[in-house]
Scaffold this motif. Structure first.
Motif, PDB file in Angstrom:
ATOM      1  N   ASP A  51      43.271  10.317   4.011  1.00 17.89           N
ATOM      2  CA  ASP A  51      41.747  10.636   4.366  1.00 17.89           C
ATOM      3  C   ASP A  51      41.217  11.747   3.260  1.00 17.89           C
ATOM      4  N   ALA A  52      41.669  12.781   3.551  1.00 20.20           N
ATOM      5  CA  ALA A  52      41.102  13.887   2.784  1.00 20.20           C
ATOM      6  C   ALA A  52      40.987  13.577   1.126  1.00 20.20           C
ATOM      7  N   CYS A  53      42.088  12.852   0.733  1.00 19.93           N
ATOM      8  CA  CYS A  53      42.061  12.563  -0.677  1.00 19.93           C
ATOM      9  C   CYS A  53      41.028  11.425  -0.964  1.00 19.93           C
ATOM     10  N   ALA A  54      41.028  10.482  -0.062  1.00 20.15           N
ATOM     11  CA  ALA A  54      40.018   9.416  -0.486  1.00 20.15           C
ATOM     12  C   ALA A  54      38.673  10.006  -0.320  1.00 20.15           C
ATOM     13  N   GLU A  55      38.403  10.648   0.633  1.00 19.01           N
ATOM     14  CA  GLU A  55      36.652  11.514   0.504  1.00 19.01           C
ATOM     15  C   GLU A  55      36.505  12.349  -0.561  1.00 19.01           C
ATOM     16  N   LEU A  56      37.586  13.067  -0.960  1.00 14.80           N
ATOM     17  CA  LEU A  56      37.461  13.726  -2.250  1.00 14.80           C
ATOM     18  C   LEU A  56      37.393  13.149  -3.569  1.00 14.80           C
ATOM     19  N   SER A  57      38.221  12.037  -3.502  1.00 13.75           N
ATOM     20  CA  SER A  57      38.004  11.064  -4.785  1.00 13.75           C
ATOM     21  C   SER A  57      36.542  10.399  -4.588  1.00 13.75           C
ATOM     22  N   ARG A  58      35.718  10.005  -3.726  1.00 16.35           N
ATOM     23  CA  ARG A  58      34.537   9.809  -3.907  1.00 16.35           C
ATOM     24  C   ARG A  58      33.502  10.781  -4.175  1.00 16.35           C
ATOM     25  N   VAL A  59      33.914  11.962  -3.697  1.00 17.56           N
ATOM     26  CA  VAL A  59      32.977  13.182  -4.103  1.00 17.56           C
ATOM     27  C   VAL A  59      33.260  13.413  -5.806  1.00 17.56           C
ATOM     28  N   ILE A  60      34.534  13.453  -6.049  1.00 17.00           N
ATOM     29  CA  ILE A  60      34.830  13.656  -7.410  1.00 17.00           C
ATOM     30  C   ILE A  60      34.099  12.528  -8.329  1.00 17.00           C
ATOM     31  N   SER A  61      34.383  11.147  -8.016  1.00 16.23           N
ATOM     32  CA  SER A  61      33.877  10.230  -8.854  1.00 16.23           C
ATOM     33  C   SER A  61      32.434  10.234  -9.027  1.00 16.23           C
ATOM     34  N   GLN A  62      31.716  10.837  -7.800  1.00 12.59           N
ATOM     35  CA  GLN A  62      30.261  10.718  -8.089  1.00 12.59           C
ATOM     36  C   GLN A  62      29.687  11.852  -8.956  1.00 12.59           C
ATOM     37  N   GLN A  63      30.558  12.921  -8.773  1.00 11.72           N
ATOM     38  CA  GLN A  63      30.204  14.166  -9.570  1.00 11.72           C
ATOM     39  C   GLN A  63      30.456  13.843 -11.267  1.00 11.72           C
ATOM     40  N   LEU A  64      31.542  13.137 -11.585  1.00 12.42           N
ATOM     41  CA  LEU A  64      31.880  12.839 -12.932  1.00 12.42           C
ATOM     42  C   LEU A  64      30.980  11.819 -13.511  1.00 12.42           C
ATOM     43  N   ASP A  65      30.499  10.811 -12.554  1.00 15.35           N
ATOM     44  CA  ASP A  65      29.374   9.722 -13.080  1.00 15.35           C
ATOM     45  C   ASP A  65      28.087  10.561 -13.482  1.00 15.35           C
ATOM     46  N   GLU A  66      27.869  11.492 -12.851  1.00 15.12           N
ATOM     47  CA  GLU A  66      26.678  12.240 -12.990  1.00 15.12           C
ATOM     48  C   GLU A  66      26.765  13.428 -14.310  1.00 15.12           C
ATOM     49  N   SER A  67      27.928  13.737 -14.711  1.00 16.56           N
ATOM     50  CA  SER A  67      28.088  14.629 -15.668  1.00 16.56           C
ATOM     51  C   SER A  67      28.646  13.689 -16.917  1.00 16.56           C
ATOM     52  N   ASP A  68      29.110  14.412 -17.977  1.00 15.56           N
ATOM     53  CA  ASP A  68      29.564  13.897 -19.049  1.00 15.56           C
ATOM     54  C   ASP A  68      30.945  14.364 -19.389  1.00 15.56           C
ATOM     55  N   ALA A  69      31.566  14.939 -18.449  1.00 19.37           N
ATOM     56  CA  ALA A  69      32.887  15.522 -18.562  1.00 19.37           C
ATOM     57  C   ALA A  69      34.155  14.819 -19.093  1.00 19.37           C
ATOM     58  N   MET A  70      33.956  13.319 -18.858  1.00 19.79           N
ATOM     59  CA  MET A  70      34.970  12.554 -19.006  1.00 19.79           C
ATOM     60  C   MET A  70      34.542  11.734 -20.471  1.00 19.79           C
ATOM     61  N   GLY A  71      33.536  12.044 -20.982  1.00 21.52           N
ATOM     62  CA  GLY A  71      32.959  11.228 -22.020  1.00 21.52           C
ATOM     63  C   GLY A  71      32.489   9.703 -21.979  1.00 21.52           C
ATOM     64  N   ASP A  72      32.339   8.867 -22.972  1.00 24.59           N
ATOM     65  CA  ASP A  72      32.108   7.401 -22.752  1.00 24.59           C
ATOM     66  C   ASP A  72      32.908   6.411 -22.355  1.00 24.59           C
ATOM     67  N   GLU A  73      34.408   7.016 -22.687  1.00 20.77           N
ATOM     68  CA  GLU A  73      35.430   6.149 -22.504  1.00 20.77           C
ATOM     69  C   GLU A  73      35.728   5.705 -20.876  1.00 20.77           C
ATOM     70  N   GLU A  74      36.270   4.503 -20.599  1.00 21.92           N
ATOM     71  CA  GLU A  74      36.614   4.232 -19.256  1.00 21.92           C
ATOM     72  C   GLU A  74      37.765   5.066 -18.758  1.00 21.92           C
ATOM     73  N   TYR A  75      37.991   5.225 -17.396  1.00 23.41           N
ATOM     74  CA  TYR A  75      38.874   6.039 -17.087  1.00 23.41           C
ATOM     75  C   TYR A  75      39.204   5.493 -15.606  1.00 23.41           C
ATOM     76  N   VAL A  76      40.426   5.892 -15.355  1.00 21.72           N
ATOM     77  CA  VAL A  76      40.801   5.642 -13.605  1.00 21.72           C
ATOM     78  C   VAL A  76      40.948   7.067 -13.274  1.00 21.72           C
ATOM     79  N   LEU A  77      40.315   7.264 -11.801  1.00 17.59           N
ATOM     80  CA  LEU A  77      40.368   8.485 -11.257  1.00 17.59           C
ATOM     81  C   LEU A  77      41.578   8.281 -10.232  1.00 17.59           C
ATOM     82  N   GLU A  78      42.475   9.271 -10.100  1.00 16.27           N
ATOM     83  CA  GLU A  78      43.627   9.302  -9.080  1.00 16.27           C
ATOM     84  C   GLU A  78      43.554  10.830  -8.386  1.00 16.27           C
ATOM     85  N   VAL A  79      43.357  10.742  -7.095  1.00 16.33           N
ATOM     86  CA  VAL A  79      43.356  12.145  -6.148  1.00 16.33           C
ATOM     87  C   VAL A  79      44.693  11.758  -5.387  1.00 16.33           C
TER      88      VAL A  79
END
Length: 166
Positions: A51-79
């Motif tokens: 549950d902690a990993c799933a919640e953190l994954s949602r938070v990280i995903s949102q933060q990454l979407d708002e930033s350009d840290a991963m650039g424009d290419e598609e990526y898969v997030l695993e927490v």
């Protein structure tokens, strides 16, 4: 992955992981076909729950979407958590292994399997299991003498709750 991207990701993710009362163990970006995979490994004193990993994954995903840290290419997030067989490399890893059986590869004297009793800033106090009916023996090793260490998986090991009840 460039050092700049690694540093940017660590700077972006560390506060999010800390806010979830977890430790950021590792960040890895790799290729999987046309996509990239961002693996974020987290842990805590009590372990990282699903549950902690799933919640953190949602938070990280949102933060990454708002930033350009991963650039424009598609990526898969695993927490995820590091798993039972990850190497012990940090002081906090050894602290979390108190009470556990650990396989040590020592710099000078080969291999040792022992239970971690205590951990301090200089090293570990261990209980080496007795062989053929002999009593266990105490041993002290310094962190500098350890080349590698991994927790041994014990299927019949009592957990902390069972030990407290006994």
């Amino acid at each position: 992955m460039s050092t700049t991207q690694s540093e940017r990701l660590r700077g972006l993710l560390e506060p999010l992981v800390s806010a979830a009362d977890l430790d950021l163990e590792e960040i890895e970006v790799s290729r999987a076909g046309r996509r990239r995979v961002l693996r974020v490994i987290v842990d805590s004193e009590d372990g990282a729950t699903l549950d902690a990993c799933a919640e953190l994954s949602r938070v990280i995903s949102q933060q990454l979407d708002e930033s350009d840290a991963m650039g424009d290419e598609e990526y898969v997030l695993e927490v995820s958590s590091p798993g039972a067989d990850r190497p012990l490399t940090e002081h906090r890893h050894y602290v979390r292994a108190v009470g556990r059986l650990v396989r040590f590869q020592l710099d000078d004297s080969g291999e040792l399997v022992a239970r971690v009793l205590t951990v301090d800033d200089e090293g570990l106090d261990l209980e080496v299991p007795g062989v053929k009916g002999r009593k266990p023996t105490a041993r002290r090793i310094a962190f500098g003498d350890i080349a590698k260490a991994r927790v041994e998986i014990e299927f019949n090991r009592k957990d902390k709750k069972q030990e407290e009840e006994a």
